[in-house]
Design a protein around this motif. Structure first.
Motif, PDB file in Angstrom:
ATOM      1  N   THR A 726       0.866  -1.170   0.000  1.00  0.00           N
ATOM      2  CA  THR A 726       0.000   0.000   0.000  1.00  0.00           C
ATOM      3  C   THR A 726       0.899   1.215   0.000  1.00  0.00           C
ATOM      4  O   THR A 726       1.885   1.257   0.732  1.00  0.00           O
ATOM      5  CB  THR A 726      -0.887   0.019   1.259  1.00  0.00           C
ATOM      6  N   SER A 727       0.576   2.156  -0.847  1.00  0.00           N
ATOM      7  CA  SER A 727       1.348   3.385  -0.892  1.00  0.00           C
ATOM      8  C   SER A 727       0.366   4.542  -0.778  1.00  0.00           C
ATOM      9  O   SER A 727      -0.686   4.536  -1.402  1.00  0.00           O
ATOM     10  CB  SER A 727       2.129   3.445  -2.202  1.00  0.00           C
ATOM     11  N   VAL A 728       0.711   5.504   0.057  1.00  0.00           N
ATOM     12  CA  VAL A 728      -0.173   6.656   0.232  1.00  0.00           C
ATOM     13  C   VAL A 728       0.619   7.923  -0.028  1.00  0.00           C
ATOM     14  O   VAL A 728       1.760   8.047   0.413  1.00  0.00           O
ATOM     15  CB  VAL A 728      -0.746   6.714   1.670  1.00  0.00           C
ATOM     16  N   ARG A 729       0.019   8.825  -0.751  1.00  0.00           N
ATOM     17  CA  ARG A 729       0.640  10.134  -0.955  1.00  0.00           C
ATOM     18  C   ARG A 729      -0.375  11.217  -0.741  1.00  0.00           C
ATOM     19  O   ARG A 729      -1.521  11.108  -1.156  1.00  0.00           O
ATOM     20  CB  ARG A 729       1.200  10.258  -2.363  1.00  0.00           C
TER      21      ARG A 729
ATOM     22  N   LEU B   5       2.875  13.941   2.471  1.00  0.00           N
ATOM     23  CA  LEU B   5       2.981  12.616   3.069  1.00  0.00           C
ATOM     24  C   LEU B   5       3.299  11.652   1.929  1.00  0.00           C
ATOM     25  O   LEU B   5       2.758  11.806   0.835  1.00  0.00           O
ATOM     26  CB  LEU B   5       1.639  12.271   3.712  1.00  0.00           C
ATOM     27  N   ASP B   6       4.169  10.738   2.150  1.00  0.00           N
ATOM     28  CA  ASP B   6       4.588   9.862   1.065  1.00  0.00           C
ATOM     29  C   ASP B   6       5.133   8.570   1.667  1.00  0.00           C
ATOM     30  O   ASP B   6       6.228   8.555   2.224  1.00  0.00           O
ATOM     31  CB  ASP B   6       5.671  10.580   0.240  1.00  0.00           C
ATOM     32  N   ILE B   7       4.350   7.518   1.584  1.00  0.00           N
ATOM     33  CA  ILE B   7       4.808   6.275   2.207  1.00  0.00           C
ATOM     34  C   ILE B   7       4.547   5.077   1.306  1.00  0.00           C
ATOM     35  O   ILE B   7       3.692   5.107   0.422  1.00  0.00           O
ATOM     36  CB  ILE B   7       4.113   6.014   3.570  1.00  0.00           C
ATOM     37  N   PHE B   8       5.288   4.046   1.544  1.00  0.00           N
ATOM     38  CA  PHE B   8       5.134   2.772   0.848  1.00  0.00           C
ATOM     39  C   PHE B   8       5.300   1.692   1.898  1.00  0.00           C
ATOM     40  O   PHE B   8       6.315   1.645   2.583  1.00  0.00           O
ATOM     41  CB  PHE B   8       6.217   2.641  -0.230  1.00  0.00           C
ATOM     42  N   VAL B   9       4.307   0.836   2.048  1.00  0.00           N
ATOM     43  CA  VAL B   9       4.409  -0.253   3.019  1.00  0.00           C
ATOM     44  C   VAL B   9       4.125  -1.566   2.293  1.00  0.00           C
ATOM     45  O   VAL B   9       3.072  -1.721   1.686  1.00  0.00           O
ATOM     46  CB  VAL B   9       3.403  -0.088   4.180  1.00  0.00           C
ATOM     47  N   GLY B  10       5.073  -2.465   2.316  1.00  0.00           N
ATOM     48  CA  GLY B  10       4.891  -3.767   1.689  1.00  0.00           C
ATOM     49  C   GLY B  10       4.512  -4.804   2.721  1.00  0.00           C
ATOM     50  O   GLY B  10       4.867  -4.680   3.893  1.00  0.00           O
TER      51      GLY B  10
END
Lengths: 1017, 357
Positions: A726-729, B5-10
């Motif tokens: 999941t990636s959120v921006r 905000l800028d995230i990546f969760v695997g």
């Protein structure tokens, strides 16, 4: 069936230090179900307490069993002051209530606190004893199975697909109760989590009751959503498809399942009438035309007509709306009438499935959708569901009539969504109008099978493309040609659908993700004025989105969209539209024409030059894309087609202007002949921008493919490596006086950059495909745009892919498979219902296996492995996928797909449906918004995995993050986030582990599945 | 337009080894991005600097969250938040606890206290290792020290069990803990030519033979402290140089045996008494903490330097030390053979390792 719920608290570990003085914790546990609470002893001074409690027993109604979650609270004992809560675990015990799922829940659960996140783990064992008590008035629906998967789950077969079930419950949102002013954020969050847990339990039970009423035993494609309406309440609503499922268990039943897809094609029952003049059930709607058929004036009338209720502004625009008047078209085919009568008994002939047993889907009309703008503060009885029920009923009715207009009696791939901003709510529903085979819809209608099997020489892989409506009485202007595959039936030039690519569809080349992105500024307004403004904007948005999709599709040299999902999001001062779909080239449909640019002032030399330069760029891009996606359909001369294509050179002019009147819309003729070009008039900067944005979409780097459907057409040999993410921006728009163009560019860049980042991050998985790419947009605040993406990256074996392509180079028509597990189940049903054990003569069987080797190249191969056709098995052995290593913590895979590559799902353990709230008052200390959300999403994944592992599973399929509502207040150093996820917990077994068994019985190709069905781990 | 905000969760936590190294080396996000750009990754992948920035941030955040767990590696194995394949977990731990040669030479034998921590600034300037990385390495030393300091059983095993390090790294940490506990001086200019490996080798020999654990495996901090009784007894060895007859006899025994075998025989013969006095006096003084700390300085001054100035080849040193230790068994008047062997056995190994340029 009342029952006895038994809970044992075994131990804790990694607890936080609650006593600063000793650096230790005196922990005890409260176990609560309904109104009963038990406590363990206090385990003094330890961060790893061993309670090893007695069995706590709760004697409860099954109604409660279904509604209530088991609530486990870990506390720190304090002699002098109040005990401090460490955290909680909510366990949904529903999976224990039906026999085939889990029998015990046992394992380590993360202890979760809404303020601190995960704080240690607790080991719990839960069991349920159900007593039979059939005399009671039935309020519970224990035993009805729920699946998020939008196809018939593997290891089951559909006996009957009953149809649409929906339910909606409303409650006051604890966050907006007066008491919220005096209680702690933690208490408020927990009240909310608990309430939603209760409500979804209740919802599921109620839906279960409806299913039992329909005499079904399962809900497939179960989609549950929350609407946080704010002051007016909290709505939990769900839709699904009621089915009667049979577990596949008998190995004998598998033998007949070995027939090849080509065989199954032949089961397509009716309306493959060899005589093209009887349009028994003329099908297919290039939905695109639908778009243009809405008329603003019409939506106005709608508004006024319904305003007596309580101001419902309902411009149900959208694909397919304008054609409602023609629903009374003549339907001739007998079978069709049968189907209809079967379906007409239902209020809404809707199906949330996106993939179907072979033969189920007969024709596809096109996308139908409806939207409606509502004001939440005008609900008379906010605590009662009636008003919302009425809203949705209205929209569904709309959808139903759109489908009818397309000559279809059913809607498949159906889904509903909302977007809420303050008191304005947009309700949306969309689906794909379709004609279905009645055989699955009711009992005892299997006679059709035999006669169908006689029609052996029918073409395959194109039936669903044939138009379902009457050619002479078309609901909208469309350009029809004879099917390029069978040349007997008419097909539209473009096909848009919300479903997955059918297993048997003949596809050329590979597919790709296509997105249309759009922003529209809107004045801030209150109540009705606001709703009206939104209603007025909606049609233009739909139109724009559609045009973009069409342009991009043509730029890719493709002619059909699958899995189309259009999301319209409303914010304070803007509307956002995001459409995602997977473009493919269907062999049955005509080759798309190019895109031609026409300038308005043709006399200007330099301008002309510019135009021709742009034209060249576009042509180059199309050529490049065709090469990239391996689109090289066989050249078919016009004579061969033998169809009198009406006006082969006719040009379609797409006029772009904002001041479009309804008359113009009607004049829009978007038919494109084979060689026709799609003309873009760039007479203003606006259109220029559009052309530019067309060309700025960068293709994924080499080795990457992407799609938003289950499986990528043209790729077959998946390896077992998968990575769900999941990636959120969130971006903050800088300037206050934004223009639409600037906004569009920002949004476009946001999405493109996000995709680029994904490609970069996953570069180690090349060659790989991003499947089920799911974008959601929200507008949390005035200047913020949030995009959330969930997808799974799956690696595939490039060499093998090349080989396959080479061997089948002469057969450029490839059949893609989205989900060939169905291949198994359907024939199975056939046989058990109507056929002798050995329905096919040996010679034929031989033929079939040959065709399964050669005829299903591309996307199917990997999944074919599951079918264990001998060749596929061989491939698999060569690949020698390493078995997943066991570590101290069992690996739990998560995927938004309904299957796991290289593995066989042997058991469904139950639905996972979890809702979490996380809040912080120390945002900076937790690494800012990114740190906060990153940690929270990781925690959510962890809790999902823990629950699956406790059920005895090793994977979640059809995983979806339905909501991710993020709110921040950096000035106060605060943030809050709500996440809702769901999926199906399953047990899977690696193909390689099953191989031994399958090789023992080489003739029974399907052996692995049956063995798989019985393996329980 | 800025990324708020800028995230990546695997589902499986993505670990980029290169970025992990940059993080361990203490580079800030912007420095790390700059270094990655220089590595040519943009050209290889066609990515943009913005992508690289976002990717680096993501990894740094992940590492930051993992760091808490890395402080107690068994937690990393049992935690549920990050799904990481076992091989990756091992890599994360091993790399986190790895240290720089230059850094360890600066702090080896120093008290792992706040005072030393304050000197990290200077060490960072001197070695060119970022302060952040110095802190991590120092904290690792200290953490391991604290955990195993008072523990029973083999030092190496304890470290391995509590920190899940490889055998090699556990041994290195055992040496670091042992040196820190006994505060051996390693920083003098004379000792600069010695590598961490040299000291670690000596530490291992000393742990095996000179600690409490060498005689009794059931004592607390058995491998960390030197055996006090043994040190006390070492005084008895003084007779070897104090008794002139014994010294002469010892010398003649060694000379007889080595005649013709050493290229530096005459130098050895001339220096025998000095060397022997040096070695025995080192033993006799070890009862004082101060002299324990100076053990390596003394060994270099009293033995290594004299030999080196006479250009003894390593092989001659070996022959001499073997003969020197063995001949004591033929000294009838000497009663502390076992003690001598326990001392000399280890010392001989150490001296041979220390004897190089």
């Amino acid at each position: 069936m009342p029952g006895k719920l038994k809970v044992k608290i075994v131990a804790g570990r990694h607890l936080p230090v609650m006593d600063r003085a000793s650096d230790l914790t005196d922990a005890f546990v409260e176990v609560k179900f309904g109104n009963t609470t038990f406590k363990t002893d206090v385990y003094l001074k330890s961060l790893n307490p061993q309670w090893n409690s007695e069995w706590f027993k709760f004697e409860v109604d099954d109604e409660d069993l279904q509604d209530e979650p088991l609530q486990i609270t870990v506390l720190d004992h304090d002699t002098y002051s109040a005990n401090d809560a460490i955290g909680k675990v909510y366990i949904d015990i529903d999976p224990l209530l039906y026999s085939e799922a889990a029998t015990v829940i046992s394992g380590w659960f993360p202890i979760y606190d809404t303020i601190h996140g995960i704080r240690g783990e607790i080991n719990v064992i839960v069991k349920v004893d159900l007593f039979n008590d059939l005399n009671r008035f039935r309020q519970s629906s224990c035993g009805v199975k729920f699946f998020c998967t939008t196809s018939i789950p593997k290891c089951y077969r559909a006996v009957i697909i009953h149809g649409f079930v929906e339910e909606l419950v409303v409650n006051e949102d604890p966050e907006y109760q007066w008491i919220d002013r005096i209680r702690t954020p933690r208490a408020s969050n927990e009240a909310r989590q608990r309430l939603i847990s209760l409500m979804s339990g209740e919802l599921q039970r109620k839906i279960g009751l409806k299913v039992l009423e329909m005499r079904g035993n399962a809900v497939v494609g179960y989609l549950q959503c929350f609407d946080l309406e704010g002051e007016s309440g909290l709505v939990v609503r769900a839709i699904g498809t009621a089915c009667t499922l049979d577990k596949l268990s008998s190995p004998a039943a598998f033998l007949p399942a070995c027939n090849s897809p080509s065989k199954e094609m032949k089961e397509i029952p009716f309306n493959e009438d060899p005589n093209p003049n009887t349009h028994s059930s003329g099908p297919s709607t290039p939905l695109k035309n639908q778009t243009y058929s809405f008329s603003p004036s019409k939506s106005y009338s709608r508004q006024s007509s319904s305003s007596d209720t309580d101001l419902s502004l309902t411009p149900k625009t959208g694909m397919g709306s304008g054609s409602a008047g023609k629903e009374g078209g003549p339907f001739k085919a007998l079978l069709r009438q049968q189907t209809q009568s079967a379906l007409e008994q239902r209020e809404f002939p809707f199906f949330t499935l996106t993939a179907f047993p072979p033969g189920f889907l007969v024709h596809v009309g096109g996308v139908v959708s409806a939207r409606s703008v509502k004001l939440l503060d005008r609900i008379h009885n906010p605590d009662e569901p009636e008003t919302r029920d009425a809203w949705w009923a209205e929209i569904r009715q709309e959808i139903k009539s759109h489908a009818k207009a397309l000559g279809c009696h059913a809607v498949v791939g159906y889904s509903e969504s909302t977007s809420i901003c303050e008191e304005v709510c947009i309700l949306s529903a969309s689906g794909t109008a379709a004609v279905l085979n009645p055989r699955f819809l009711q009992d005892g209608t299997v006679e059709g099978c035999l006669e169908q099997r006689l029609e052996e020489n029918l073409p395959v892989g194109c039936g669903f493309c044939h138009i379902p409506y009457d050619e002479l009485n078309m609901p909208f202007p469309a350009h029809l040609t004879y099917c390029y595959n069978c040349r007997k039936q008419k097909v539209p030039d473009v096909l848009f659908t919300t479903i997955d690519l059918p297993t048997d569809a003949a596809v050329v080349g590979k597919g790709c993700l296509i997105q249309a992105r759009l922003c529209r500024l809107k004045k801030k307004a209150q109540a009705e004025a606001n709703a009206t403004a939104i209603s007025n904007l909606l049609p233009f948005m739909e139109y724009e989105v559609h045009t973009q999709l069409m342009n991009k599709l043509k730029l890719k040299g493709m002619n059909a969209l699958f899995g189309l999902r259009i999301q319209i999001t409303v914010g304070e001062n803007m509307l956002m539209g995001l459409a995602s779909a997977t473009g493919v080239y269907l062999a049955a449909l005509p080759t798309p024409g190019g895109i031609q640019i026409a300038g308005k002032t043709p006399n200007d030399g330099s301008y002309e030059q510019h135009i021709s330069h742009m034209q060249k760029k576009i042509n180059d891009t199309i050529a490049k894309n065709k090469e990239l996606y391996e689109i090289n359909p066989p050249e078919i001369s016009e004579e061969v087609i033998g169809s009198p294509i009406p006006e082969p050179r006719q040009r379609s002019r797409l006029l772009r202007s904002q001041s479009e009147s309804s008359d113009e819309v009607i004049e829009l003729d978007l038919s494109h002949g084979k060689k026709d070009a799609f003309v873009l008039e760039i007479d203003d900067t606006d259109a220029m921008e559009d052309v530019h944005s067309l060309l700025t979409d960068v293709p994924p780097p080499s080795g990457f493919y992407s799609c938003n459907t289950e499986i990528m057409p043209g790729i077959n040999n998946w390896t077992s490596e998968i990575q769900m993410f999941t990636s959120v921006r969130v971006i903050r728009l800088s300037s206050l006086n934004l223009t639409n163009q600037a906004l569009n560019k920002n949004f476009n860049d946001l999405c493109e950059n996000l995709l680029k980042s994904l490609y970069f991050k996953l570069r180690s998985m090349i060659p790989c495909c991003l499947c089920h790419v799911n974008f959601t947009v929200s507008l949390p605040e005035d200047e913020l745009i949030q995009v959330t993406v969930t997808a799974v990256a799956i690696t595939f074996d490039k060499n093998q892919a090349l080989q396959t392509i080479k061997t089948h180079v002469e057969k450029s028509l490839q059949r893609a498979s989205t989900d060939n597990e169905e291949l198994l189940q359907f024939p199975l049903e056939l046989c058990s219902d109507s056929l002798p054990p050995h329905p096919f003569p040996p010679a034929k069987e031989h033929l079939e296996s040959a065709s399964s080797n050669s005829g299903i190249p591309a996307a199917q191969r990997a999944v074919t492995v599951e079918k264990a056709s001998p060749v596929a098995e061989g491939n698999f052995r060569n690949r020698s996928a390493p078995p997943c290593a066991n570590s101290t913590v069992g690996v739990v895979k998560m995927t938004p797909l309904s299957f796991i590559p290289g593995a066989k799902i042997t058991k469904y353990l139950g639905i996972i449906n979890m809702f979490f709230i996380r809040e912080t008052t120390s945002l900076r200390e937790e690494g800012g918004v990114s740190g906060f959300l990153h940690a929270f999403i990781a925690e959510v994944f962890a809790m999902v995995r823990a629950h699956v592992a406790a059920l005895g599973g090793n994977a979640v399929v059809s995983y979806i993050m339905k909501q991710c509502v993020f709110m921040e207040n950096p000035n106060k150093n605060q943030a809050q986030c709500l996440i809702n996820v769901s999926g199906d917990a399953v047990v899977f077994v690696r193909e390689s582990d099953l191989e031994v068994i399958s090789t023992q019985q080489p003739t029974a190709n399907c052996q692995p599945l049956c063995t798989g069905g019985e393996v329980t781990t | 337009m800025t990324n708020e905000l800028d995230i990546f969760v695997g589902n499986t936590t993505l670990i980029d080894e290169d970025v992990y190294r940059l993080w361990l080396d203490g580079y800030s996000v912007s420095d790390a991005v700059a270094r990655r750009v220089r590595s040519g990754i943009l050209e290889q992948t066609g990515a943009t600097a913005a992508v690289l920035q976002s990717d680096t941030m993501d990894h740094y955040r992940t590492f930051h969250m993992l760091e808490r767990l890395l402080h107690a590696p068994p937690k990393l194995l049992h935690q549920l938040i990050f799904q990481i394949p076992p091989s990756r977990q091992a890599l994360l731990i091993e790399r986190y606890y790895a240290f720089d040669e230059a850094f360890v030479r600066e702090v080896l034998g120093k008290k792992l206290s706040k005072g030393t921590k304050k000197d990290l600034d200077d060490i960072s300037t001197k070695t060119g290792i970022t302060l952040k990385s110095c802190r991590r390495q120092f904290d690792n030393f200290k953490r391991v020290f604290k955990v195993v300091e008072e523990m029973r059983g083999s030092l190496v095993d304890n470290i391995q069990q509590h920190f899940l390090l490889s055998d090699r790294l556990s041994r290195d940490y055992a040496a670091i803990v042992f040196f820190a506990n006994n505060r051996f001086e390693t920083g003098k200019k004379k000792l600069q030519y010695l590598s961490f490996g040299d000291f670690a080798f000596c530490a291992e020999l000393m742990i095996q033979n000179w600690t409490l654990g060498a005689v009794d495996s059931q004592v607390d901090d058995m491998d960390v402290d030197l055996d006090k009784e043994f040190l006390q007894d070492l005084k008895e060895l003084k007779v070897l140089v104090a008794d002139k007859d014994l010294l002469d006899l010892h010398k003649s025994l060694v000379c007889t045996a080595l005649r013709g075998k050493l290229s530096v025989f005459s130098e050895m013969e001339a220096n025998f008494k000095n060397l022997s006095r040096g070695l025995v006096n080192v033993a006799a003084k070890l009862i004082h903490n101060k002299d324990v700390r100076d053990l390596f300085v003394d060994l270099i001054e009293k033995f290594v330097e004299p030999c080196r100035s006479d250009h003894w080849p390593l092989n001659d040193v070996r022959l001499f030390l073997n003969q020197y230790s063995a001949s004591v068994h033929s000294l009838d008047g000497f009663r502390h053979q076992t003690l001598w062997d326990r001392y000399m056995g280890t010392l001989r190994g150490c001296l041979l390792r220390l004897y190089h340029d």
